[in-house]
Design a protein around this motif. Structure first.
Motif, PDB file in Angstrom:
ATOM      1  N   TRP A 163       0.599  -1.508  -0.178  1.00 22.13           N
ATOM      2  CA  TRP A 163       0.202  -0.200  -0.111  1.00 22.13           C
ATOM      3  C   TRP A 163       0.547   1.226  -0.105  1.00 22.13           C
ATOM      4  N   GLN A 164       2.402   1.358   0.385  1.00 18.76           N
ATOM      5  CA  GLN A 164       2.975   2.628   0.542  1.00 18.76           C
ATOM      6  C   GLN A 164       3.318   2.844  -0.771  1.00 18.76           C
ATOM      7  N   ALA A 165       2.948   2.207  -1.781  1.00 18.61           N
ATOM      8  CA  ALA A 165       3.701   2.449  -2.931  1.00 18.61           C
ATOM      9  C   ALA A 165       1.992   3.455  -4.143  1.00 18.61           C
ATOM     10  N   ILE A 166       0.876   3.383  -3.360  1.00 19.58           N
ATOM     11  CA  ILE A 166       0.258   4.149  -3.407  1.00 19.58           C
ATOM     12  C   ILE A 166       0.420   5.728  -3.218  1.00 19.58           C
ATOM     13  N   PHE A 167       1.652   5.785  -2.114  1.00 18.85           N
ATOM     14  CA  PHE A 167       1.162   7.468  -1.741  1.00 18.85           C
ATOM     15  C   PHE A 167       3.091   7.630  -2.791  1.00 18.85           C
ATOM     16  N   VAL A 168       3.536   7.055  -2.925  1.00 21.02           N
ATOM     17  CA  VAL A 168       4.532   7.296  -4.357  1.00 21.02           C
ATOM     18  C   VAL A 168       3.570   7.452  -5.540  1.00 21.02           C
ATOM     19  N   VAL A 169       3.134   7.342  -5.572  1.00 25.36           N
ATOM     20  CA  VAL A 169       1.960   7.689  -7.089  1.00 25.36           C
ATOM     21  C   VAL A 169       1.559   9.070  -6.473  1.00 25.36           C
ATOM     22  N   LEU A 170       1.194   9.242  -6.093  1.00 23.65           N
ATOM     23  CA  LEU A 170       0.330  10.192  -4.790  1.00 23.65           C
ATOM     24  C   LEU A 170       1.502  11.576  -5.164  1.00 23.65           C
ATOM     25  N   ALA A 171       2.477  11.486  -4.967  1.00 23.53           N
ATOM     26  CA  ALA A 171       3.676  12.785  -4.926  1.00 23.53           C
ATOM     27  C   ALA A 171       3.812  12.262  -5.992  1.00 23.53           C
ATOM     28  N   LEU A 172       4.071  12.009  -7.015  1.00 25.07           N
ATOM     29  CA  LEU A 172       4.674  12.003  -8.940  1.00 25.07           C
ATOM     30  C   LEU A 172       3.242  13.101  -9.097  1.00 25.07           C
ATOM     31  N   VAL A 173       1.847  12.698  -8.388  1.00 30.95           N
ATOM     32  CA  VAL A 173       0.466  13.764  -8.633  1.00 30.95           C
ATOM     33  C   VAL A 173       1.049  15.112  -8.407  1.00 30.95           C
ATOM     34  N   GLY A 174       1.438  15.244  -7.365  1.00 26.35           N
ATOM     35  CA  GLY A 174       2.141  16.583  -6.719  1.00 26.35           C
ATOM     36  C   GLY A 174       3.274  17.005  -7.661  1.00 26.35           C
ATOM     37  N   LEU A 175       4.385  16.104  -8.453  1.00 27.85           N
ATOM     38  CA  LEU A 175       5.172  17.167  -9.497  1.00 27.85           C
ATOM     39  C   LEU A 175       4.168  17.448 -10.227  1.00 27.85           C
ATOM     40  N   ALA A 176       3.353  16.465 -11.016  1.00 24.22           N
ATOM     41  CA  ALA A 176       2.801  16.974 -11.773  1.00 24.22           C
ATOM     42  C   ALA A 176       2.008  18.316 -11.917  1.00 24.22           C
ATOM     43  N   GLN A 177       1.215  18.723 -10.809  1.00 23.26           N
ATOM     44  CA  GLN A 177       0.792  19.463 -10.820  1.00 23.26           C
ATOM     45  C   GLN A 177       0.902  20.898 -10.720  1.00 23.26           C
ATOM     46  N   PHE A 178       2.759  20.804  -9.915  1.00 19.69           N
ATOM     47  CA  PHE A 178       3.351  22.123 -10.003  1.00 19.69           C
ATOM     48  C   PHE A 178       3.519  22.294 -11.617  1.00 19.69           C
ATOM     49  N   ALA A 179       3.999  20.858 -12.007  1.00 16.02           N
ATOM     50  CA  ALA A 179       4.197  21.665 -12.949  1.00 16.02           C
ATOM     51  C   ALA A 179       2.945  22.524 -14.440  1.00 16.02           C
ATOM     52  N   ALA A 180       2.553  22.176 -14.282  1.00 19.35           N
ATOM     53  CA  ALA A 180       0.957  22.758 -14.963  1.00 19.35           C
ATOM     54  C   ALA A 180       0.707  24.000 -14.525  1.00 19.35           C
ATOM     55  N   VAL A 181       0.585  24.206 -12.855  1.00 24.91           N
ATOM     56  CA  VAL A 181       0.481  25.818 -12.427  1.00 24.91           C
ATOM     57  C   VAL A 181       1.820  26.259 -13.004  1.00 24.91           C
ATOM     58  N   TRP A 182       2.911  26.312 -13.090  1.00 25.08           N
ATOM     59  CA  TRP A 182       4.201  26.357 -13.507  1.00 25.08           C
ATOM     60  C   TRP A 182       3.874  27.466 -15.227  1.00 25.08           C
ATOM     61  N   TRP A 183       3.626  26.105 -16.267  1.00 24.89           N
ATOM     62  CA  TRP A 183       3.226  26.602 -17.513  1.00 24.89           C
ATOM     63  C   TRP A 183       1.678  27.093 -18.086  1.00 24.89           C
ATOM     64  N   ARG A 184       1.350  26.644 -17.080  1.00 22.63           N
ATOM     65  CA  ARG A 184      -0.623  26.459 -17.729  1.00 22.63           C
ATOM     66  C   ARG A 184      -1.328  27.381 -16.457  1.00 22.63           C
ATOM     67  N   VAL A 185      -1.345  28.541 -15.715  1.00 27.06           N
ATOM     68  CA  VAL A 185      -2.129  28.952 -14.914  1.00 27.06           C
ATOM     69  C   VAL A 185      -1.581  30.173 -14.137  1.00 27.06           C
ATOM     70  N   PRO A 186      -2.372  30.701 -15.250  1.00 26.34           N
ATOM     71  CA  PRO A 186      -0.681  32.560 -15.256  1.00 26.34           C
ATOM     72  C   PRO A 186      -1.577  33.331 -13.414  1.00 26.34           C
ATOM     73  N   GLU A 187      -1.411  33.999 -13.038  1.00 24.05           N
ATOM     74  CA  GLU A 187      -2.040  34.820 -11.918  1.00 24.05           C
ATOM     75  C   GLU A 187      -2.950  35.861 -12.187  1.00 24.05           C
TER      76      GLU A 187
END
Length: 406
Positions: A163-187
């Motif tokens: 089950w611990q691997a599920i939270f590793v996947v969620l950590a990767l989700v957080g990284l992808a969301q950071f990239a989405a904000v950086w490139w696609r979400v202006p102030e």
């Protein structure tokens, strides 16, 4: 000179990815509950407490981040929140005890609050008029992919890893969301539109919303409806896997079908929002959830229940919520007027507050029957109906003038 709003087709997927972090973090590890009970040497209620901790973090984070964003803007908070969500997900993955997991989940929830509260505020910052209801509906549809995919992803991860691997996947989700904000979400909230009185005035604006009877009525109705939803999320894995003997993958399919029904209902809300009053859609949808759950309780008490009846009633109840949530979000933001961050915080934070309370109650009353889950859901939906009738009084058409204007 004000900036032109970005095209919805380019912005909405990124916003949906932000709001998806909470349902992913809630639902992805639900199929692992029985395994976590064994490996962490705890009880079902103990594991459910980790969900409560996550929801409590979401509540606190939203109540703080909403008003703060009205003063400081949205983008910087989104970048920081997504990065911390990934970090705290890794802490959950290395939790040696259930107590450590509960603490890490609280931090994960507080970080995940940024996407939940600020994505809605960004929509209100950029857009006005009849499109707002459709955008909230679209957001709900895209976000609906998360609860559909989450238990299936979690079940598939469990086939190959602990089950611990599920939270590793969620950590990767957080990284992808950071990239989405950086490139696609202006102030979306430039300095000249921020609260000039600073944080004190931002929190004062939140207090003003709490004195608005109609806004409070909608917010309470949303919170109670969410309490019913999280009772289902928290208890359904035990009902279908322990009471009815399904495998984790089988339960994932059940959960996915229910989530798809919720997503389809959200799409129907968007399609109907131009032709039918938003409050009419809201009252109809919440009535469906209430009546389906009432039938569920009646069947359980008279016949003992069965998997088919339970599933059918849950599909109807969850479908009603698919229209209830975007309807209240749209109406509530309109009733609130300005201070979009504060309004979003109260609407979103309140729903997760009751979710945090409701999540462990099913385990307290036992997991050897579907009846406790159904009864708690019925109580929650009854309170939602009463909040609408007594406080919000939706037949007066509150919050519709800004949505139906051409």
């Amino acid at each position: 000179m004000p900036l032109a709003p970005p095209r919805p087709l380019s912005l909405l997927p990124s916003l949906a990815s932000l709001t998806a972090s909470a349902p992913l973090a809630i639902d992805m590890y639900v199929p692992a509950f029985p395994d976590m009970v064994r490996t962490l040497e705890t009880t079902g209620s103990g594991v459910q407490l980790s969900m409560t901790a996550f929801l409590a973090g979401l509540v606190l984070g939203q109540f703080l981040l909403g008003p703060v964003s009205d003063t400081l803007g949205r983008r910087r908070l989104l970048l920081g929140g997504t990065a911390l969500f990934g970090l705290f997900s890794l802490l959950c993955a290395v939790a040696p005890t259930v107590q450590f997991l509960v603490g890490a989940r609280f931090l994960q929830g507080a970080a995940g609050a940024c996407g939940a509260v600020l994505a809605r505020a960004v929509i209100v910052d950029w857009y006005r008029g009849p499109g707002v209801a459709r955008y909230f509906s679209t957001l709900a549809i895209i976000t609906g992919v998360a609860p559909v995919a989450a238990p299936l992803i979690g079940a598939l991860v469990l086939l190959a890893a602990p089950w611990q691997a599920i939270f590793v996947v969620l950590a990767l989700v957080g990284l992808a969301q950071f990239a989405a904000v950086w490139w696609r979400v202006p102030e979306s909230l430039p300095p000249d539109r921020r609260n000039p009185g600073g944080l004190r005035d931002s929190f004062r604006a939140m207090g003003g919303l709490l004195r608005n009877r109609f806004f409070v009525g909608y917010a309470i109705a949303l919170s109670c409806a969410a309490g019913g939803l999280f009772t289902y999320v928290s208890g359904s894995s035990f009902v279908f896997q322990i009471v009815y003997g399904m495998s984790p993958l089988g339960y994932g399919v059940v959960f996915a079908v229910n989530a798809i029904s919720m997503t389809v209902a959200a799409g129907l809300f968007g399609a109907l929002s131009r032709r039918v009053r938003l409050n009419t859609l809201l009252m109809t949808a919440l009535s469906v959830s209430f009546l389906a759950t009432l039938v569920h309780v009646a069947i359980d008490l008279t016949t003992g229940g069965n998997v088919a009846a339970t599933w059918i009633c849950l599909v109807l109840a969850i479908s009603g919520l698919g229209m209830t949530f975007p309807a209240i979000m749209t109406i509530g933001q309109s009733v609130a007027g300005h201070s979009a961050g504060s309004a979003s915080a109260l609407l979103g934070g309140g729903q997760f507050l009751l979710g945090a309370v409701a999540a462990p109650i099913v385990g307290v009353f036992g997991v050897d029957s579907a009846t406790p889950m159904a009864v708690i859901m019925l109580v929650a939906f009854t309170c939602a109906v009463l909040a609408l009738a007594v406080l919000a009084r939706p037949w007066r058409g509150h919050g519709e003038h800004r949505v139906t204007a051409s």
